[in-house]
Motif scaffolding. Sequence first.
Motif, PDB file in Angstrom:
ATOM      1  N   LEU A  97       0.836  -1.202   0.000  1.00 32.84           N
ATOM      2  CA  LEU A  97       0.000   0.000   0.000  1.00 32.84           C
ATOM      3  C   LEU A  97       0.877   1.260   0.000  1.00 32.84           C
ATOM      4  CD1 LEU A  97      -2.833  -1.101   2.451  1.00 32.84           C
ATOM      5  CD2 LEU A  97      -2.971  -0.883  -0.048  1.00 32.84           C
ATOM      6  N   ALA A  98       1.973   1.225   0.740  1.00 31.86           N
ATOM      7  CA  ALA A  98       2.915   2.353   0.727  1.00 31.86           C
ATOM      8  C   ALA A  98       3.522   2.509  -0.667  1.00 31.86           C
ATOM      9  CB  ALA A  98       4.009   2.144   1.775  1.00 31.86           C
ATOM     10  N   ASP A  99       3.822   1.389  -1.327  1.00 29.26           N
ATOM     11  CA  ASP A  99       4.322   1.450  -2.702  1.00 29.26           C
ATOM     12  C   ASP A  99       3.306   2.110  -3.622  1.00 29.26           C
ATOM     13  OD1 ASP A  99       6.651   0.135  -1.950  1.00 29.26           O
ATOM     14  OD2 ASP A  99       6.042  -1.807  -2.800  1.00 29.26           O
ATOM     15  N   ALA A 100       2.026   1.759  -3.438  1.00 29.40           N
ATOM     16  CA  ALA A 100       0.976   2.342  -4.278  1.00 29.40           C
ATOM     17  C   ALA A 100       0.950   3.856  -4.132  1.00 29.40           C
ATOM     18  CB  ALA A 100      -0.383   1.743  -3.932  1.00 29.40           C
ATOM     19  N   VAL A 101       1.037   4.353  -2.898  1.00 30.92           N
ATOM     20  CA  VAL A 101       1.046   5.803  -2.687  1.00 30.92           C
ATOM     21  C   VAL A 101       2.274   6.420  -3.350  1.00 30.92           C
ATOM     22  CG1 VAL A 101       1.250   7.626  -0.940  1.00 30.92           C
ATOM     23  CG2 VAL A 101      -0.350   5.737  -0.596  1.00 30.92           C
ATOM     24  N   GLY A 102       3.421   5.779  -3.202  1.00 31.50           N
ATOM     25  CA  GLY A 102       4.633   6.288  -3.855  1.00 31.50           C
ATOM     26  C   GLY A 102       4.498   6.330  -5.367  1.00 31.50           C
ATOM     27  N   HIS A 103       3.922   5.279  -5.931  1.00 31.89           N
ATOM     28  CA  HIS A 103       3.735   5.252  -7.383  1.00 31.89           C
ATOM     29  C   HIS A 103       2.738   6.311  -7.839  1.00 31.89           C
ATOM     30  CE1 HIS A 103       5.339   0.937  -7.187  1.00 31.89           C
ATOM     31  NE2 HIS A 103       6.269   1.722  -7.693  1.00 31.89           N
ATOM     32  N   LEU A 104       1.695   6.524  -7.062  1.00 28.92           N
ATOM     33  CA  LEU A 104       0.734   7.581  -7.407  1.00 28.92           C
ATOM     34  C   LEU A 104       1.389   8.957  -7.297  1.00 28.92           C
ATOM     35  CD1 LEU A 104      -2.404   6.091  -5.694  1.00 28.92           C
ATOM     36  CD2 LEU A 104      -2.246   6.695  -8.116  1.00 28.92           C
ATOM     37  N   ASN A 105       2.147   9.169  -6.240  1.00 28.96           N
ATOM     38  CA  ASN A 105       2.834  10.457  -6.066  1.00 28.96           C
ATOM     39  C   ASN A 105       3.802  10.729  -7.206  1.00 28.96           C
ATOM     40  OD1 ASN A 105       1.666  11.378  -3.693  1.00 28.96           O
ATOM     41  ND2 ASN A 105       3.136  10.316  -2.402  1.00 28.96           N
ATOM     42  N   GLY A 106       4.463   9.678  -7.675  1.00 28.11           N
ATOM     43  CA  GLY A 106       5.452   9.826  -8.739  1.00 28.11           C
ATOM     44  C   GLY A 106       4.876   9.685 -10.131  1.00 28.11           C
ATOM     45  N   CYS A 107       3.558   9.607 -10.242  1.00 28.51           N
ATOM     46  CA  CYS A 107       2.887   9.405 -11.532  1.00 28.51           C
ATOM     47  C   CYS A 107       3.435   8.181 -12.262  1.00 28.51           C
ATOM     48  CB  CYS A 107       2.995  10.651 -12.417  1.00 28.51           C
ATOM     49  SG  CYS A 107       2.003  12.023 -11.791  1.00 28.51           S
ATOM     50  N   GLN A 108       3.797   7.178 -11.499  1.00 34.19           N
ATOM     51  CA  GLN A 108       4.256   5.903 -12.067  1.00 34.19           C
ATOM     52  C   GLN A 108       3.058   4.960 -12.109  1.00 34.19           C
ATOM     53  OE1 GLN A 108       7.192   5.352  -9.009  1.00 34.19           O
ATOM     54  NE2 GLN A 108       8.862   5.817 -10.431  1.00 34.19           N
ATOM     55  N   LEU A 109       2.061   5.355 -12.894  1.00 32.12           N
ATOM     56  CA  LEU A 109       0.785   4.660 -12.873  1.00 32.12           C
ATOM     57  C   LEU A 109       0.895   3.241 -13.410  1.00 32.12           C
ATOM     58  CD1 LEU A 109      -1.565   7.603 -13.890  1.00 32.12           C
ATOM     59  CD2 LEU A 109      -0.731   6.947 -11.628  1.00 32.12           C
TER      60      LEU A 109
END
Length: 197
Positions: free
Chosen positions: A124-136
Amino acid sequence: MEKSCCTIFAVLSLSLTAAVLLAGGGADACGDYDVPSMSAAAACQKASTGRAMSQICADEVGTATSPDEEVTAFVLAAVNAAAKSCDATVHAVRDVVQDPSTPLEVREAGQACDGRYDEAMARLADAVGHLNGCQLAELSADAPAAVAAVDDCTTALLPVVGFSPLYNKVVGDRDRITVSLYDGIPFGWDDTSEIHS
């Protein structure tokens, strides 16, 4: 090696705030993607597979029919709600494990759950990081891995605690994470064949 769920949750909360600001910037927030916009009600309609999932989604992202927002905002809200729920559940699991009156097989199942919840919280933390970084594109592994980790906990608990309140909390967490997966379908998270509702 035990991770602190509270620390992970704090990171998720701070990341969520930053990501909501990023996602609130409009369609250009993640310029490499054609991020769809829709209302909370429309996002829940797409994310829900039944009445229970529809209610979970409404609780997580709301029921407003306007204004339209980027889907990333709804995925973030769903991931944050799942993380909060997982944090509360893992504390309940740890209480059961630490209670000396708890039967050995229940403690062992709880210990297995504790480890799997660490994995779920990390995803879940990875998901937030990916969303923050626009790494959709990277999101396609986050929610399914978190669902699988929590599902492992349900498998460990069911034979020893049955359909108990603790088991039901774990199933609720799984459903909350699944809502974030379904909210992410506009990004291509459409391989849900492994997810059983």
